[in-house]
Design an enzyme around this catalytic site. Structure first.
Site, PDB file in Angstrom:
ATOM      1  N   ARG A 160      46.726  59.670  48.647  1.00 11.34           N
ATOM      2  CA  ARG A 160      45.465  59.586  47.881  1.00 11.34           C
ATOM      3  C   ARG A 160      44.278  60.235  48.600  1.00 11.34           C
ATOM      4  NH1 ARG A 160      48.745  58.036  44.762  1.00 11.34           N
ATOM      5  NH2 ARG A 160      48.491  56.472  43.135  1.00 11.34           N
ATOM      6  N   SER A 235      44.264  51.927  39.940  1.00 11.11           N
ATOM      7  CA  SER A 235      44.244  51.101  41.155  1.00 11.11           C
ATOM      8  C   SER A 235      42.851  51.152  41.766  1.00 11.11           C
ATOM      9  CB  SER A 235      45.227  51.642  42.189  1.00 11.11           C
ATOM     10  OG  SER A 235      46.516  51.674  41.659  1.00 11.11           O
ATOM     11  N   GLU A 331      40.147  52.817  46.478  1.00 10.49           N
ATOM     12  CA  GLU A 331      40.686  54.094  46.028  1.00 10.49           C
ATOM     13  C   GLU A 331      39.646  54.771  45.138  1.00 10.49           C
ATOM     14  OE1 GLU A 331      43.538  56.637  43.622  1.00 10.49           O
ATOM     15  OE2 GLU A 331      43.875  54.535  43.192  1.00 10.49           O
TER      16      GLU A 331
HETATM   17  N1  EPU Z   1      53.063  43.870  42.525  1.00 12.90           N
HETATM   18  C1  EPU Z   1      52.605  42.562  42.626  1.00 12.90           C
HETATM   19  N2  EPU Z   1      51.654  42.141  41.743  1.00 12.90           N
HETATM   20  C2  EPU Z   1      51.159  42.950  40.773  1.00 12.90           C
HETATM   21  C3  EPU Z   1      51.629  44.273  40.646  1.00 12.90           C
HETATM   22  C4  EPU Z   1      52.579  44.715  41.564  1.00 12.90           C
HETATM   23  O1  EPU Z   1      53.036  41.800  43.482  1.00 12.90           O
HETATM   24  O2  EPU Z   1      50.277  42.477  40.019  1.00 12.90           O
HETATM   25  C5  EPU Z   1      54.083  44.331  43.492  1.00 12.90           C
HETATM   26  C6  EPU Z   1      55.474  44.289  42.896  1.00 12.90           C
HETATM   27  O3  EPU Z   1      56.381  43.915  43.917  1.00 12.90           O
HETATM   28  C7  EPU Z   1      55.708  45.722  42.481  1.00 12.90           C
HETATM   29  C8  EPU Z   1      54.984  46.480  43.556  1.00 12.90           C
HETATM   30  O4  EPU Z   1      53.843  45.687  43.851  1.00 12.90           O
HETATM   31  O5  EPU Z   1      57.067  46.038  42.457  1.00 12.90           O
HETATM   32  C9  EPU Z   1      54.576  47.889  43.173  1.00 12.90           C
HETATM   33  O6  EPU Z   1      53.819  47.849  41.980  1.00 12.90           O
HETATM   34  P1  EPU Z   1      53.564  49.174  41.134  1.00 12.90           P
HETATM   35  O7  EPU Z   1      54.855  49.865  40.896  1.00 12.90           O
HETATM   36  O8  EPU Z   1      52.751  48.816  39.951  1.00 12.90           O
HETATM   37  O9  EPU Z   1      52.776  50.120  42.135  1.00 12.90           O
HETATM   38  P2  EPU Z   1      51.450  49.942  43.019  1.00 12.90           P
HETATM   39  O10 EPU Z   1      51.839  50.163  44.450  1.00 12.90           O
HETATM   40  O11 EPU Z   1      50.726  48.692  42.725  1.00 12.90           O
HETATM   41  C10 EPU Z   1      50.944  52.500  43.012  1.00 12.90           C
HETATM   42  C11 EPU Z   1      49.790  53.408  42.729  1.00 12.90           C
HETATM   43  C12 EPU Z   1      49.615  53.581  41.223  1.00 12.90           C
HETATM   44  C13 EPU Z   1      50.893  54.164  40.649  1.00 12.90           C
HETATM   45  C14 EPU Z   1      52.059  53.231  40.987  1.00 12.90           C
HETATM   46  C15 EPU Z   1      53.388  53.844  40.594  1.00 12.90           C
HETATM   47  C16 EPU Z   1      48.255  53.172  44.576  1.00 12.90           C
HETATM   48  C17 EPU Z   1      46.955  52.636  45.055  1.00 12.90           C
HETATM   49  N3  EPU Z   1      48.573  52.889  43.317  1.00 12.90           N
HETATM   50  O12 EPU Z   1      50.604  51.214  42.519  1.00 12.90           O
HETATM   51  O13 EPU Z   1      48.586  54.544  41.020  1.00 12.90           O
HETATM   52  O14 EPU Z   1      50.811  54.328  39.244  1.00 12.90           O
HETATM   53  O15 EPU Z   1      52.115  53.017  42.411  1.00 12.90           O
HETATM   54  O16 EPU Z   1      53.674  54.911  41.448  1.00 12.90           O
HETATM   55  O17 EPU Z   1      48.956  53.833  45.338  1.00 12.90           O
HETATM   56  C18 EPU Z   1      46.244  54.828  40.713  1.00 12.90           C
HETATM   57  O18 EPU Z   1      46.257  55.495  41.741  1.00 12.90           O
HETATM   58  O19 EPU Z   1      45.182  54.607  40.082  1.00 12.90           O
HETATM   59  C19 EPU Z   1      47.488  54.233  40.223  1.00 12.90           C
HETATM   60  C20 EPU Z   1      47.551  53.493  39.124  1.00 12.90           C
END
Ligand code: EPU
Length: 335
Positions: A160, A235, A331
């Site tokens: 990012r 995010s 972010e």
């Molecule tokens: N999780 C929780 N609680 C929640 C949501 C998620 O515990 O409310 C845990 C779960 O274990 C889940 C894991 O976090 O499996 C990962 O969640 P998710 O796949 O939604 O990914 P993220 O790490 O929360 C990142 C990016 C997103 C991107 C997704 C998919 C960042 C800051 N965010 O989110 O990007 O869509 O991965 O690749 O790296 C953005 O940058 O605006 C964005 C939405």
């Protein structure tokens, strides 16, 4: 140029602040003319407004880059190079690529914002980042009007982040991005766990570009609020990157901690998990809420001000620091 105009429809949080001077530029020529007319003044460059939280009216001139155009500029047996105007909507470009069966950006479907903003924060989702398909981007230095092309190795891409978010922050205006897409032998990326889980559960044997786009698009619909309906900026925080030592200590205290290996020595923690485990999921305060399906997303429930959203985000940050001793980093760009 528009004077004293609301930026509500120019930011995905839907925050109502006033821009004193807003310039919408549709060509490189207009970029140069506008920068020339504002010489020696600070300016603020706005793309699709999908990664910004305005907490005040904006006094500095705002330049909204609207340069359009998608064209294939070179091609060989396996690849095409595509030039895209910085003002194209990112998702329109992704859909264009998918319709032509060009691979490389299908995992990046449904990300809000403009093409020009994509390299700035090295957008990423479902196992792919823009740096994986990036060839170059061009534009102008704001103070000297000098034109420059940045090749991939000049951009300092990381999670990012890029040079445009660091030493060149507010100093360079991107007008064009060139990406390389695959025509043949495209290697589908299904490494991301939630994507792979769906592929397996649906028993999709050899997923195509279109299959991946459809699956990712559906996962996103379940987890992320549509900013045209509920104001948000995706995010709000980055997933924190920590050392092995910090990870080991945290795991001793929190057995369920969610983390991923980032490289040989670093680990990425799930910020959503940290926030959820501080009890914030689906919690509302005034006009602001933590989204019910994704704790990393802060939403504007109606007429929230940028200050209200910011103040709630800082409460979340303090609580995560208090409970886990982890300092979250925004972010979203706070203006
Ligand atoms: N999780 C929780 N609680 C929640 C949501 C998620 O515990 O409310 C845990 C779960 O274990 C889940 C894991 O976090 O499996 C990962 O969640 P998710 O796949 O939604 O990914 P993220 O790490 O929360 C990142 C990016 C997103 C991107 C997704 C998919 C960042 C800051 N965010 O989110 O990007 O869509 O991965 O690749 O790296 C953005 O940058 O605006 C964005 C939405």
């Amino acid at each position: 140029m528009k004077k004293n105009i609301s930026l509500k429809s120019y930011n995905s949080f839907g925050v109502d602040v006033i821009s004193k001077e807003l310039y919408e530029v549709y060509s490189e020529d207009e970029v140069l003319k506008t920068l020339n007319s504002l010489k020696d003044r600070k300016v603020f460059i706005l793309g699709g407004g999908s990664n910004i939280l305005f907490t005040n009216n904006v006094q500095t001139p705002v330049i909204n880059v609207k340069i359009k155009g998608i064209k294939i500029i070179s091609e060989n047996n396996n690849h095409v190079s595509v030039s895209i105007g910085a003002g194209e909507i990112w998702d329109d470009f992704v859909k264009w690529a998918i319709s032509k069966n060009l691979g490389g950006v299908e995992n990046l479907i449904s990300i809000p914002g403009y093409v020009g903003g994509a390299p700035i924060q090295n957008i990423g989702a479902y196992g792919v980042e823009i740096k994986n398909v990036f060839l170059s981007c061009s534009g102008y230095f704001i103070d000297t009007l000098e034109k420059k092309e940045f090749k991939i190795n000049d951009c300092q891409f990381s999670y990012r982040s890029s040079i445009f978010k660091k030493s060149l922050k507010n100093k360079f205006i991107i007008t064009e991005v060139v990406l390389q897409l695959s025509k043949n032998n495209h290697k589908i990326n299904k490494s991301y766990k939630s994507l792979n889980d769906v592929i397996k559960s649906k028993k999709v044997k050899d997923p195509t570009i279109k299959d991946i786009a459809e699956i990712v698009s559906n996962i996103r619909k379940d987890k992320l609020p549509d900013p045209s309906i509920i104001g948000n900026s995706g995010s709000f925080f980055k997933n924190p990157i920590v050392s092995q030592d910090t990870l080991t200590k945290l795991k001793e205290r929190f057995k369920e901690l969610v983390f991923y290996k980032e490289n040989e020595v670093k680990y990425k923690l799930s910020a959503a998990w940290l926030i959820e485990n501080c009890g914030f999921k689906n919690i509302k305060e005034k006009n602001v809420s933590v989204y019910k399906n994704q704790a990393l997303v802060i939403t504007n429930l109606g007429n929230a001000t940028g200050k209200e959203i910011y103040s709630f985000s800082q409460k979340i940050k303090s609580k995560v620091l208090e409970k886990f001793d982890i300092l979250l980093e925004e972010e979203v760009n706070i203006i």
